[in-house]
Motif scaffolding. Structure first.
Motif, PDB file in Angstrom:
ATOM      1  N   ILE B 261      19.088  -1.558   3.845  1.00  0.00           N
ATOM      2  CA  ILE B 261      17.908  -2.078   3.954  1.00  0.00           C
ATOM      3  C   ILE B 261      16.873  -2.253   2.925  1.00  0.00           C
ATOM      4  O   ILE B 261      16.322  -3.538   2.649  1.00  0.00           O
ATOM      5  CB  ILE B 261      17.096  -1.319   4.941  1.00  0.00           C
ATOM      6  N   LEU B 312       9.418   6.693   3.287  1.00  0.00           N
ATOM      7  CA  LEU B 312       8.268   5.882   2.732  1.00  0.00           C
ATOM      8  C   LEU B 312       8.722   4.527   2.034  1.00  0.00           C
ATOM      9  O   LEU B 312       7.913   3.388   1.819  1.00  0.00           O
ATOM     10  CB  LEU B 312       7.557   6.608   2.113  1.00  0.00           C
ATOM     11  N   ILE B 314      11.364   2.698   2.664  1.00  0.00           N
ATOM     12  CA  ILE B 314      11.733   1.800   3.596  1.00  0.00           C
ATOM     13  C   ILE B 314      10.504   0.985   4.308  1.00  0.00           C
ATOM     14  O   ILE B 314      10.486  -0.146   4.155  1.00  0.00           O
ATOM     15  CB  ILE B 314      12.361   2.575   4.706  1.00  0.00           C
ATOM     16  N   LEU B 315       9.538   1.865   4.424  1.00  0.00           N
ATOM     17  CA  LEU B 315       8.209   1.119   4.848  1.00  0.00           C
ATOM     18  C   LEU B 315       7.596   0.266   3.894  1.00  0.00           C
ATOM     19  O   LEU B 315       7.283  -0.760   4.162  1.00  0.00           O
ATOM     20  CB  LEU B 315       7.038   2.441   5.165  1.00  0.00           C
ATOM     21  N   MET B 318       9.785  -2.818   3.863  1.00  0.00           N
ATOM     22  CA  MET B 318       9.440  -3.582   4.903  1.00  0.00           C
ATOM     23  C   MET B 318       8.270  -4.578   4.966  1.00  0.00           C
ATOM     24  O   MET B 318       8.042  -5.485   5.408  1.00  0.00           O
ATOM     25  CB  MET B 318       9.515  -2.837   6.404  1.00  0.00           C
ATOM     26  N   PHE B 319       7.175  -3.680   4.460  1.00  0.00           N
ATOM     27  CA  PHE B 319       5.697  -4.300   4.395  1.00  0.00           C
ATOM     28  C   PHE B 319       5.578  -5.339   3.392  1.00  0.00           C
ATOM     29  O   PHE B 319       5.050  -6.360   3.216  1.00  0.00           O
ATOM     30  CB  PHE B 319       4.726  -3.306   4.111  1.00  0.00           C
ATOM     31  N   ALA B 322      10.299  -7.788   3.258  1.00  0.00           N
ATOM     32  CA  ALA B 322      11.180  -7.570   4.373  1.00  0.00           C
ATOM     33  C   ALA B 322      12.724  -7.707   4.251  1.00  0.00           C
ATOM     34  O   ALA B 322      13.576  -7.042   4.795  1.00  0.00           O
ATOM     35  CB  ALA B 322      10.902  -8.313   5.788  1.00  0.00           C
TER      36      ALA B 322
END
Lengths: 297, 597
Positions: B261, B312, B314-315, B318-319, B322
């Protein structure tokens, strides 16, 4: 026959918890397309609040209210901090975000509270049992069944009679049109999360009252089951979530009661295989969400 | 500089090989610690790219692929485990297995084949579900596989450690496996199946409407990705020497998914980027997990700091990004873009005339949505070579009719005849393959693919892909969009997107073409040009065109015949002149009290 009825009562009690959790997932999914992995951590938060209340000798009814309130607040905070920045993204992005949140919360519980399972002090009455129609049923199970019924009635009333609930249903069918009709996105989404927090909180109280302990991964397993229940019932459909939760619980409880001893190790795979079988015939679930059919071309 | 797909893929493959050799070479130069880290990196990367083959191309996130990794690990280990160890640790094995002892290569190949069979069976079930439901189904698959592994003690030693596996995977073996997996994944991405699957990911309804069998392509990628996972699992087993079912469960799923991801799951470049970033970050964090001093601040022991760090990242990804660090394109697609040219000389060569002409007649067509009758008992015929206009006020059932005539909706009642053959139980992909192509009212292009790819996929998915390049070129030239072919379809202006959609439909080599408001959003010049193109298509290729539009000037000038809908019913049909003077048409548009003056 007695064993059968006895196990059926157990299945209803367990199914209620699955149904509440699956409903919480469905409410959020139907509105923003998010499958919330961190739903289980809302449960765990409630569990820890119950634990601390027990240590501080807070009266149990108050402890329950605090625990449920904590789950609601945590759900709203989760939406505000973590999910608002990714609102409107693809389902995969939302799912992954929630997965990361779940992971962080689990690690925080382990570091800040304890990696081990902690006992929760509960009123003695919960561990007693009563005899109804010749069946011996634990008070905690009766409480679970009654609470589930009350919650389902409340939810039905909320979704059909309350303005926010109706707005949520409208948003679930078509969010952009609902917004054009003057429904505030933030209100609806925050409302959905609050509702899912409420459901997770109630489920947590029922779960803990049957186990009297809480650990950092407490919410993980039941929410995995709730995912499966939600798919089984039809993702995003509220009635389906309830149906799926109960069906999954019946499958599990009957398998554990009636599967031959040698097969017990395969109980979980067999249970899931039955779910898969149901899905093969009804790929959209038992009671599919309406929105699936209504895609505009 | 680069003028074909082949050259681009060649660059990619060479660089993958160089990458493998260089990284493995460096690792063995620095000694055994780095060799271990790099071996794990290679094996993880195989798994990441394996998940990417399915998730990246289909757009469906998977949580279950570690089940295939587990099958690969256990199956290969059972084959290589020395017979004397088997007799003590796994006394209940069947004889043929207890007496088998293979080398690494045959064991890995057998394990991969076994996994392919399992994946094919499981895939048929998972494939019935869509989107998030499919994702959760893969999660269920992981739990099932874990449960079976723990329960099947005679073969797997249950929850206990499975040990004694010969450690045959060194850094070079891992590198070889990794290079192989990367090349397979890269080639699949631009294979016919990969392209079609990506089209389905970008827009499932449109992909189906140009003849793509999405489920079939999804199953192919599922099986291929399972095979790659099995390779990864087999190599991991022979690297570790001992493992338990826990190795193929949630913790490692999270770890590998995070690589996929963070890097970006749609490309091989992304898989490599993610694996590098996460490996470096987790190695650094793991070394500091027991507490460290940062700027003279004592940081205490944090349990699971690696996981928190990865979560963190990943977050953050994503933010902020993405689609992952590598985005939606391979590095070689960015640095060495293809410069295809379509010349006019190819046009004459490529003007393959449509051979199958057929007229369509639909009778008793009725569509009910709950209590609403959107289309009520309509009879409609479209002859080859004619342009039939379909008009009516908003909500009169025009688009619903189009959807029924193209298989997007199945009618509540009614029968469709193509020529003299009825079309029964067909989905929109089948309609496309029968020679019925369409465009959509709200444009449905494959936004992340180039114009060439958009049109090419349509050609590949119909007529068994015969002459697909010629058909693609001819359709692109027809619509005059030859200079746009290497641009991403999603970045074009509205009017140009409409043209790409028509080109895509034409590439299906249709005998009938439905156009749903093709001129919407075009200025008068563009509309005029479009009208010329459309009448050419109908006259020269004898394609029957069903045209829905609100632009009555366009309809009147272009159509041979017009039918009018109101409230789901056909209220008039005839030549443009007849329709202009028809009383009930005027009523439908202007109201009952309208008086002719």
């Amino acid at each position: 026959m007695d064993l059968f009825l006895q196990q059926s009562a157990n299945a209803v009690a367990l199914g209620g918890i699955y149904a509440l959790l699956a409903l919480g997932l469905a409410v959020v999914f139907s509105i923003m397309g998010l499958i919330n992995f961190a739903h289980g951590e809302l449960m765990t938060i409630s569990g820890y609040v119950l634990m601390y209340c027990g240590i501080a000798a807070v009266p149990f009814p108050l402890a329950v209210i605090l625990a449920i309130g904590a789950a609601i607040l945590a759900a709203i905070a989760m939406e505000r901090i973590a999910f608002r920045p990714v609102r409107g993204s693809s389902g995969a992005t939302l799912l992954v975000t929630s997965f990361a949140i779940a992971m962080i919360l689990q690690m925080l519980f382990q570091n800040l509270i304890s990696a081990r399972s902690q006992p929760v002090l509960l009123p003695a009455i919960l561990s007693e049992s009563v005899t109804i129609f010749g069946l011996i049923i634990g008070v905690n199970k009766i409480a679970a069944i009654i609470s589930t019924i009350v919650m389902l009635i409340f939810l039905d009333w909320f979704m059909t009679k309350q303005k926010t609930g109706i707005a949520m249903r409208a948003a679930a069918e078509d969010f952009s049109i609902a917004r054009l009709m003057g429904i505030h996105a933030n209100t609806v989404i925050a409302g959905a999360f609050a509702l899912s927090g409420l459901l997770a909180g109630v489920a947590a109280v029922l779960w803990v009252s049957q186990r009297a302990s809480v650990d950092p991964l407490m919410g993980f397993t039941p929410v995995l089951k709730a995912f499966i229940a939600a798919i089984l019932g039809g993702l995003g459909s509220l009635k389906g979530a309830v149906a799926g939760g109960f069906l999954l619980a019946f499958i599990e409880v009957y398998l554990s009661a009636f599967l031959p001893h040698g097969m017990q190790e395969f109980r979980e795979p067999i249970g899931l295989a039955i779910v898969v079988l149901v899905l093969l015939f009804r790929p959209n679930g038992l009671l599919p969400a309406k929105t699936l059919a209504a895609e505009k071309v | 500089m680069i003028s074909s797909q082949k050259q681009q893929l060649f660059i990619s493959i060479i660089s993958i090989c160089l990458f493998g050799i260089l990284v493995a070479g460096f690792a063995s130069f620095f000694g055994s610690v780095s060799e271990r880290v790099v071996s794990v990196f290679f094996i993880s990367l195989i798994a990441v790219v394996g998940m990417g083959v399915y998730s990246g191309n289909s757009g469906i996130l998977t949580f279950g692929h570690l089940a295939f990794m587990g099958i690969g690990a256990y199956a290969s280990s059972l084959l290589t485990l020395p017979v004397r160890i088997k007799s003590t640790t796994l006394p209940a094995l069947p004889d043929w297995l207890a007496t088998t002892e293979l080398g690494l290569l045959p064991a890995v190949v057998s394990a991969v084949l076994l996994t392919v069979i399992v994946a094919a069976i499981v895939g048929i079930a998972v494939n019935r579900l869509e989107g998030s439901a499919a994702t959760i189904a893969t999660l269920g698959m992981l739990i099932i596989a874990h449960g079976v592994t723990i329960g099947w003690r005679d073969v797997t030693r249950g929850a206990q450690s499975f040990f004694g596996v010969p450690r045959l995977t060194d850094v070079w073996v891992a590198a070889l496996g990794c290079v192989l997996a990367l090349i397979v994944a890269r080639l699949y991405r631009d294979s016919n199946s990969g392209l079609k699957l990506r089209a389905g990911r970008d827009n499932a309804i449109a992909a189906s409407a140009i003849g793509v069998k999405i489920k079939r392509e999804r199953l192919i990628s599922w099986i291929l990705s399972a095979a790659i996972m099995a390779l990864s699992g087999a190599l991991l087993a022979h690297f570790l020497g001992a493992f338990s079912p826990k190795k193929f469960y949630f913790t490692d799923t999270f770890f590998l998914l995070s690589m996929l991801i963070v890097g970006g799951m749609t490309t091989v470049t992304g898989a490599v980027t993610g694996a590098v970033v996460i490996t470096i970050v987790s190695e650094v964090l793991r070394r500091h997990e027991g507490g460290f001093t940062f700027l003279s601040i004592e940081v205490p022991t944090v349990f699971g700091m690696t996981q928190i760090g990865i979560a963190l990242i990943i977050l953050f990804a994503m933010f902020k990004k993405a689609e992952g660090l590598a985005g939606l394109k391979e590095w070689e697609e960015r640095i060495f873009p293809i410069k295809r040219k379509i010349t006019a000389s190819e046009a004459s060569k490529s003007a393959t005339k449509n051979t199958k002409t057929a007229s369509l007649s639909a009778t008793n067509m009725t569509m009910q949505f709950g209590g609403l009758v959107a289309v009520d008992n309509v009879l409609i015929t479209i002859k080859s070579g004619e342009i039939l206009g379909l008009i009516g006020p908003n909500g009169s059932g025009k688009t619903t009719m189009l959807n029924m005539l193209s298989g997007v909706l199945s009618p509540t009642k009614g029968q469709i005849l193509l020529g003299d053959k009825p079309i029964i139980n067909a989905n929109s992909a089948k309609f496309a393959q029968l020679g019925i192509a369409r465009t959509f009212q709200n444009i449905r292009l494959f936004g992340s693919l180039t114009v060439w790819q958009n049109v090419n996929i349509a050609a590949l998915s119909t007529n068994d892909g015969k002459d697909s390049d010629l058909r693609t070129k001819s359709a692109i030239l027809r619509l005059g969009i030859a200079d746009l072919i290497e641009q991403d379809a999603g970045t074009l202006s509205y009017g140009l997107q409409r043209k790409v959609e028509i080109a895509r439909a034409l590439a299906c080599n249709p005998s009938l073409l439905y156009l749903d408001e093709p001129a919407a959003g075009m200025n008068p010049e563009e509309t005029q040009a479009l009208m010329t193109i459309l009448s050419d298509i109908a006259r020269e290729d004898s394609i029957g065109i069903l045209l829905v539009d609100h632009d009555l000037k366009l309809i009147n000038q272009l159509c041979d015949r017009i039918i009018v809908f109101n409230e789901g019913k056909l209220i008039a049909q005839g030549t443009p002149d007849e329709i202009r003077t028809n009383h009930s048409v005027r009523e439908a548009y202007l109201g009952r009290n309208y008086k002719q003056d």
